[in-house]
Design a protein around this motif. Structure first.
Motif, PDB file in Angstrom:
ATOM      1  N   ILE A 113     -13.658 -12.820  26.570  1.00  0.00           N
ATOM      2  CA  ILE A 113     -13.538 -12.484  25.155  1.00  0.00           C
ATOM      3  C   ILE A 113     -13.477 -10.961  25.046  1.00  0.00           C
ATOM      4  CG2 ILE A 113     -14.515 -12.837  22.853  1.00  0.00           C
ATOM      5  CD1 ILE A 113     -16.355 -14.949  24.049  1.00  0.00           C
ATOM      6  N   GLU A 114     -12.526 -10.480  24.283  1.00  0.00           N
ATOM      7  CA  GLU A 114     -12.419  -9.028  24.091  1.00  0.00           C
ATOM      8  C   GLU A 114     -12.519  -8.681  22.614  1.00  0.00           C
ATOM      9  OE1 GLU A 114      -8.969  -7.646  26.986  1.00  0.00           O
ATOM     10  OE2 GLU A 114      -8.788  -9.715  26.313  1.00  0.00           O
ATOM     11  N   LEU A 115     -13.415  -7.774  22.308  1.00  0.00           N
ATOM     12  CA  LEU A 115     -13.540  -7.270  20.939  1.00  0.00           C
ATOM     13  C   LEU A 115     -13.050  -5.836  20.918  1.00  0.00           C
ATOM     14  CD1 LEU A 115     -15.759  -9.580  21.049  1.00  0.00           C
ATOM     15  CD2 LEU A 115     -16.869  -8.324  19.225  1.00  0.00           C
ATOM     16  N   GLU A 116     -12.293  -5.516  19.895  1.00  0.00           N
ATOM     17  CA  GLU A 116     -11.754  -4.162  19.820  1.00  0.00           C
ATOM     18  C   GLU A 116     -11.951  -3.606  18.412  1.00  0.00           C
ATOM     19  OE1 GLU A 116      -8.074  -3.862  22.413  1.00  0.00           O
ATOM     20  OE2 GLU A 116      -7.528  -2.722  20.623  1.00  0.00           O
ATOM     21  N   GLY A 117     -12.834  -2.673  18.282  1.00  0.00           N
ATOM     22  CA  GLY A 117     -13.051  -1.997  17.001  1.00  0.00           C
ATOM     23  C   GLY A 117     -13.368  -2.944  15.860  1.00  0.00           C
ATOM     24  N   LEU A 118     -14.076  -4.021  16.174  1.00  0.00           N
ATOM     25  CA  LEU A 118     -14.352  -5.042  15.160  1.00  0.00           C
ATOM     26  C   LEU A 118     -15.288  -4.501  14.071  1.00  0.00           C
ATOM     27  CD1 LEU A 118     -13.496  -8.019  14.863  1.00  0.00           C
ATOM     28  CD2 LEU A 118     -15.718  -8.639  15.759  1.00  0.00           C
ATOM     29  N   THR A 119     -14.847  -4.616  12.839  1.00  0.00           N
ATOM     30  CA  THR A 119     -15.616  -4.075  11.711  1.00  0.00           C
ATOM     31  C   THR A 119     -15.635  -5.080  10.583  1.00  0.00           C
ATOM     32  OG1 THR A 119     -14.876  -1.847  12.288  1.00  0.00           O
ATOM     33  CG2 THR A 119     -15.770  -2.153  10.079  1.00  0.00           C
ATOM     34  N   LEU A 171     -17.236  -2.505  16.684  1.00  0.00           N
ATOM     35  CA  LEU A 171     -17.762  -3.083  17.925  1.00  0.00           C
ATOM     36  C   LEU A 171     -16.627  -3.291  18.911  1.00  0.00           C
ATOM     37  CD1 LEU A 171     -20.335  -5.960  17.399  1.00  0.00           C
ATOM     38  CD2 LEU A 171     -20.696  -3.688  18.335  1.00  0.00           C
ATOM     39  N   SER A 172     -16.789  -2.788  20.106  1.00  0.00           N
ATOM     40  CA  SER A 172     -15.828  -3.044  21.175  1.00  0.00           C
ATOM     41  C   SER A 172     -16.606  -3.396  22.432  1.00  0.00           C
ATOM     42  CB  SER A 172     -14.968  -1.810  21.448  1.00  0.00           C
ATOM     43  OG  SER A 172     -14.235  -1.453  20.313  1.00  0.00           O
ATOM     44  N   PHE A 173     -16.363  -4.579  22.947  1.00  0.00           N
ATOM     45  CA  PHE A 173     -16.930  -4.931  24.257  1.00  0.00           C
ATOM     46  C   PHE A 173     -16.206  -6.145  24.802  1.00  0.00           C
ATOM     47  CE2 PHE A 173     -19.748  -7.016  21.125  1.00  0.00           C
ATOM     48  CZ  PHE A 173     -19.724  -8.331  21.557  1.00  0.00           C
ATOM     49  N   MET A 192     -15.610 -13.823  15.700  1.00  0.00           N
ATOM     50  CA  MET A 192     -15.020 -14.207  16.983  1.00  0.00           C
ATOM     51  C   MET A 192     -14.364 -15.586  16.869  1.00  0.00           C
ATOM     52  SD  MET A 192     -18.103 -12.852  19.362  1.00  0.00           S
ATOM     53  CE  MET A 192     -17.529 -12.711  21.033  1.00  0.00           C
ATOM     54  N   LEU A 193     -14.935 -16.438  16.004  1.00  0.00           N
ATOM     55  CA  LEU A 193     -14.422 -17.801  15.840  1.00  0.00           C
ATOM     56  C   LEU A 193     -13.463 -17.900  14.658  1.00  0.00           C
ATOM     57  CD1 LEU A 193     -17.769 -19.678  16.416  1.00  0.00           C
ATOM     58  CD2 LEU A 193     -15.818 -19.626  17.955  1.00  0.00           C
ATOM     59  N   ASP A 194     -13.117 -16.761  14.077  1.00  0.00           N
ATOM     60  CA  ASP A 194     -12.166 -16.727  12.979  1.00  0.00           C
ATOM     61  C   ASP A 194     -12.680 -17.446  11.729  1.00  0.00           C
ATOM     62  OD1 ASP A 194      -9.714 -15.891  11.913  1.00  0.00           O
ATOM     63  OD2 ASP A 194      -8.907 -17.913  12.119  1.00  0.00           O
ATOM     64  N   LEU A 195     -13.993 -17.520  11.600  1.00  0.00           N
ATOM     65  CA  LEU A 195     -14.529 -18.105  10.369  1.00  0.00           C
ATOM     66  C   LEU A 195     -14.580 -17.036   9.277  1.00  0.00           C
ATOM     67  CD1 LEU A 195     -17.404 -20.285  11.820  1.00  0.00           C
ATOM     68  CD2 LEU A 195     -15.245 -21.079  10.897  1.00  0.00           C
ATOM     69  N   ASP A 196     -14.909 -15.811   9.671  1.00  0.00           N
ATOM     70  CA  ASP A 196     -14.891 -14.687   8.739  1.00  0.00           C
ATOM     71  C   ASP A 196     -13.763 -13.744   9.151  1.00  0.00           C
ATOM     72  OD1 ASP A 196     -17.105 -15.856   7.729  1.00  0.00           O
ATOM     73  OD2 ASP A 196     -18.435 -14.129   7.939  1.00  0.00           O
ATOM     74  N   ASN A 197     -13.117 -13.164   8.172  1.00  0.00           N
ATOM     75  CA  ASN A 197     -12.039 -12.215   8.475  1.00  0.00           C
ATOM     76  C   ASN A 197     -12.620 -10.828   8.675  1.00  0.00           C
ATOM     77  OD1 ASN A 197      -9.890 -14.138   7.965  1.00  0.00           O
ATOM     78  ND2 ASN A 197     -10.498 -13.978   5.818  1.00  0.00           N
ATOM     79  N   PRO A 198     -12.261 -10.178   9.789  1.00  0.00           N
ATOM     80  CA  PRO A 198     -12.744  -8.811   9.975  1.00  0.00           C
ATOM     81  C   PRO A 198     -12.090  -7.852   8.981  1.00  0.00           C
ATOM     82  CG  PRO A 198     -11.458  -9.540  11.884  1.00  0.00           C
ATOM     83  CD  PRO A 198     -11.460 -10.655  10.920  1.00  0.00           C
ATOM     84  N   THR A 199     -12.822  -6.807   8.579  1.00  0.00           N
ATOM     85  CA  THR A 199     -12.225  -5.768   7.745  1.00  0.00           C
ATOM     86  C   THR A 199     -11.187  -5.020   8.568  1.00  0.00           C
ATOM     87  OG1 THR A 199     -14.376  -5.576   6.676  1.00  0.00           O
ATOM     88  CG2 THR A 199     -12.786  -3.851   6.217  1.00  0.00           C
ATOM     89  N   SER A 200     -11.516  -4.759   9.831  1.00  0.00           N
ATOM     90  CA  SER A 200     -10.521  -4.217  10.751  1.00  0.00           C
ATOM     91  C   SER A 200     -10.936  -4.588  12.167  1.00  0.00           C
ATOM     92  CB  SER A 200     -10.410  -2.700  10.598  1.00  0.00           C
ATOM     93  OG  SER A 200     -11.626  -2.100  10.972  1.00  0.00           O
ATOM     94  N   GLY A 201     -10.026  -4.367  13.119  1.00  0.00           N
ATOM     95  CA  GLY A 201     -10.315  -4.695  14.501  1.00  0.00           C
ATOM     96  C   GLY A 201      -9.871  -6.103  14.849  1.00  0.00           C
ATOM     97  N   THR A 202      -9.923  -6.431  16.135  1.00  0.00           N
ATOM     98  CA  THR A 202      -9.451  -7.740  16.585  1.00  0.00           C
ATOM     99  C   THR A 202     -10.400  -8.350  17.609  1.00  0.00           C
ATOM    100  OG1 THR A 202      -8.152  -6.645  18.284  1.00  0.00           O
ATOM    101  CG2 THR A 202      -6.971  -7.312  16.284  1.00  0.00           C
ATOM    102  N   VAL A 203     -10.286  -9.673  17.728  1.00  0.00           N
ATOM    103  CA  VAL A 203     -10.981 -10.409  18.780  1.00  0.00           C
ATOM    104  C   VAL A 203      -9.923 -11.208  19.514  1.00  0.00           C
ATOM    105  CG1 VAL A 203     -12.719 -12.136  19.298  1.00  0.00           C
ATOM    106  CG2 VAL A 203     -13.005 -10.678  17.307  1.00  0.00           C
ATOM    107  N   ARG A 204      -9.935 -11.172  20.834  1.00  0.00           N
ATOM    108  CA  ARG A 204      -8.997 -11.992  21.584  1.00  0.00           C
ATOM    109  C   ARG A 204      -9.745 -12.894  22.551  1.00  0.00           C
ATOM    110  NH1 ARG A 204      -5.757  -7.529  21.051  1.00  0.00           N
ATOM    111  NH2 ARG A 204      -6.585  -6.613  22.958  1.00  0.00           N
ATOM    112  N   ILE A 205      -9.339 -14.176  22.566  1.00  0.00           N
ATOM    113  CA  ILE A 205      -9.919 -15.156  23.474  1.00  0.00           C
ATOM    114  C   ILE A 205      -8.872 -15.393  24.555  1.00  0.00           C
ATOM    115  CG2 ILE A 205     -10.955 -17.451  23.638  1.00  0.00           C
ATOM    116  CD1 ILE A 205     -12.253 -15.913  21.371  1.00  0.00           C
TER     117      ILE A 205
END
Lengths: 330, 279
Positions: free
Chosen positions: A2-8, A20-22, A47-60
């Motif tokens: 799982i990759e998080l990039e600038g999740l806000t 958040l990035s990790f 991460m599960l796409d239940l809430d929409n991030p204000t910015s940033g992405t999550v990739r599975i």
């Protein structure tokens, strides 16, 4: 992976999750640690796409969650134990999930067996105890036999037997090469299970480190001494180059030495000791210090300032044991 | 990465765990199967639909028995409009089930599990709508046909035409199923069972009740509009060829088309919001 990039995530002016990035890597248990209200659950929901991030992405595994046609085969999640329809039987709760992902029906029986709920498979899930509900939630996470598993506070409210079971299950799943991502607000729990640690506070990343490194950096070991001849003892220690710190109740703490060295020193000077013990500061303490500035809800009053916890809180602590963090407590 | 390539081609490094369960692409059909399992495995479905069937039968046959006991004087009409009296309480059952189909997922937290399993929210809503619509349509069609047949047999009145038969059976079944879809949409928008059911019951009954008490001449126009377009009036209009109360207004299938229009707006809103909202 799982990759998080600038999740806000912002709610109005309040930032719940802040850039958040990790990465969560396969084959190990990654602990996701933070005090209550740090943004752990919000992060997991995004991460599960239940809430929409204000910015940033999550990739599975390189893809966005919404691009997964049958996500249960990639990722299984336990968000909260009661996220099931209480009026439906355990079997049917799992069956409708299996059907939506084209998972063969026999798998429902398999996971129920795996979590030990076969006997109550046809019972309504609203009659389940907290532990049974948690097992049902884990069964739903395992339904698609996924490579990635996410558990949000899985041991909350469980009895010792249940906690033990979940720990061993997570370890077994990780040893099969799966990616395990588990959140908790208890450092002691993480120290027993996690291989890697991600700490957040007020939505910000505070640490992304292996558990071993975290322990090495944050667990201070020292020797505690208590003597009725305190003044003479201090003089002797000073003459021999030891720096003693008084920690109240007439006890002294000395860093960077062993009980053997101090015991022999005391004997050579014929000093009476009432206590000579090896101590290790708990990881809980290190965690509290790390997140002290990031705790959202402070308790005020006599309980003490979380920024400066007592050096050695009473009661059993795993950290104070000789075996260290590898000992199973239960 | 910079290491020289091995002589023989090797498969890509399969890090992590590989499940023995084959991955087969899931589609809307799988979501339909899932929603069917959901709707048949909760007691509220059995209770609401069971109550609906009982009410339609009891009231439909009861009214027919009374009408037949009074000599069956139906004026120029056939016996089919007698079905209306069972349809009104039936609509309350359908509203309840329609709302619960989605709002119970929010109430229990199941919605998070559902959307984690199927991230395409449109697919979830479509599957729910299709399963619910077909279930309600089938049940009401069977019951309304049985009731209509009994009423025509019991009450001596004008022989209904084929068009009247179609509206009293297929028409009423469609009307109730579409009303249920509208309720489902309101349930998805409000996300709270009691709140959404209250909204729908209010929508069903309040315009008519309000119109009953509009005595002032200044309110005459409003009163007529409310009478003509309230949901119970639309149900009666469905049975008749001419506007039942005033000179103008919907009659026959037009009543159904109006409801379909409203339901399309409601369901469209539910799609838009469900796709953009946090769960």
């Amino acid at each position: 992976m799982i990759e998080l990039e600038g999740l806000t995530k912002r709610y109005g002016t309040k930032t719940a999750v802040d850039h958040l990035s990790f990465q969560v890597r396969p084959g190990m248990i990654t602990g996701f640690l933070g005090p209550n209200g740090a943004g752990k659950s919000t992060t997991m929901r995004m991460m599960l796409d239940l809430d929409n991030p204000t910015s940033g992405t999550v990739r599975i595994d390189g893809r966005h969650y919404r691009e997964l046609d049958e996500p249960l085969k990639y990722i299984g999640a336990l968000l909260d134990a009661k996220a099931m329809h209480g009026g439906r039987s355990a079997y049917n709760n799992l069956l409708c999930l299996a059907q939506s992902n084209r998972i063969p029906e026999r798998r429902v029986g398999e996971v129920l067996d795996l979590v030990g709920l076969t006997a109550v498979a046809r019972k309504k899930s609203k009659g389940f105890s907290l532990g049974m509900g948690q097992r049902l939630g884990i069964a739903s996470a395992l339904l698609g036999d996924p490579e990635i598993l996410m558990f949000d506070e899985p041991v909350n409210g469980l009895d010792p037997e249940g906690i033990h079971w979940i720990r061993n299950l997570m370890k077994a799943l990780a040893s099969e090469g799966r990616t395990i991502f588990v959140s908790s607000h208890l450092m002691s729990e993480m120290a027993l299970t996690a291989d890697h640690l991600i700490v957040i506070g007020q939505g910000k990343l505070l640490a992304d480190t292996s558990m071993a490194d975290f322990i090495r950096q944050n667990s201070r070991s020292f020797v505690r001494l208590r003597s009725p001849q305190r003044e003479r003892l201090l003089d002797v220690l000073h003459e021999n180059g030891f720096v003693a710190v008084e920690s109240g109740n007439g006890t002294l703490e000395i860093d960077g030495t062993t009980t053997e060295a101090l015991g022999e020193l005391a004997a050579a000077h014929q000093l009476v000791l009432h206590e000579l013990s090896a101590q290790q500061a708990s990881l809980e303490e290190a965690f509290m210090q790390m997140t002290a500035g990031a705790v959202e809800y402070h308790a005020h009053g006599g309980a003490g300032d979380p920024g400066a916890p007592p050096a050695a809180p009473p009661g059993p602590q795993w950290g104070a044991r000789a075996g260290g963090p590898t000992t199973e407590e239960l | 990465m910079t290491a020289p390539l091995p002589p023989a081609p090797t498969p890509p490094p399969s890090y992590g765990y590989v499940s023995p369960i084959p991955v087969r692409r899931a589609h809307l059909g799988d979501a339909l199967a899932s929603e069917w399992t959901k709707i048949r495995s909760v007691r509220s479905t059995v209770w609401t639909l069971g109550t609906m069937v009982v009410l339609m039968l009891l009231i439909g046959l009861g009214v027919a028995a009374i009408a037949s006991g009074q000599g069956g004087n139906m004026g120029e009409e056939s016996a089919l409009p007698l079905g209306f009296f069972g349809m009104l309480p039936a609509s309350i059952c359908v509203i309840t089930l329609g709302v619960l189909t989605i709002s119970s997922e929010y109430g229990t937290g199941m919605i998070r599990t559902t959307l984690t399993a199927c991230p395409s929210r449109s697919r979830v809503l479509t599957a729910k709508a299709v399963v619910f619509f077909l279930l309600v349509f089938t049940v009401t069609l069977i019951v309304s046909f049985a009731v209509a047949t009994a009423q025509v047999a019991m009450v001596e009145a004008a022989e209904p035409t084929a068009a009247e038969w179609a509206r009293a059976t297929v028409g009423t079944a469609l009307f109730l199923a579409v009303l249920g879809l509208l309720s489902m949409a309101i349930g998805a928008l409000v996300r709270h069972s009691a709140g959404a059911i209250t909204v729908m019951i209010g929508l069903l009954l309040l315009p008519l009740v309000a119109a009953l008490f509009m005595f002032a001449p200044a309110l005459k126009g409003l009163q007529e509009a409310l009478f003509t377009y309230s949901l119970p009036s639309q149900m009666i209009a469905l049975y008749s060829d001419r506007p039942p109360f005033t000179e103008s207004g919907p009659a026959g299938w037009e009543a159904l088309f109006i409801l379909v229009g409203v339901a399309v707006v409601g369901v469209g809103g539910a799609y838009a919001l469900l796709n953009n909202r946090d769960v």
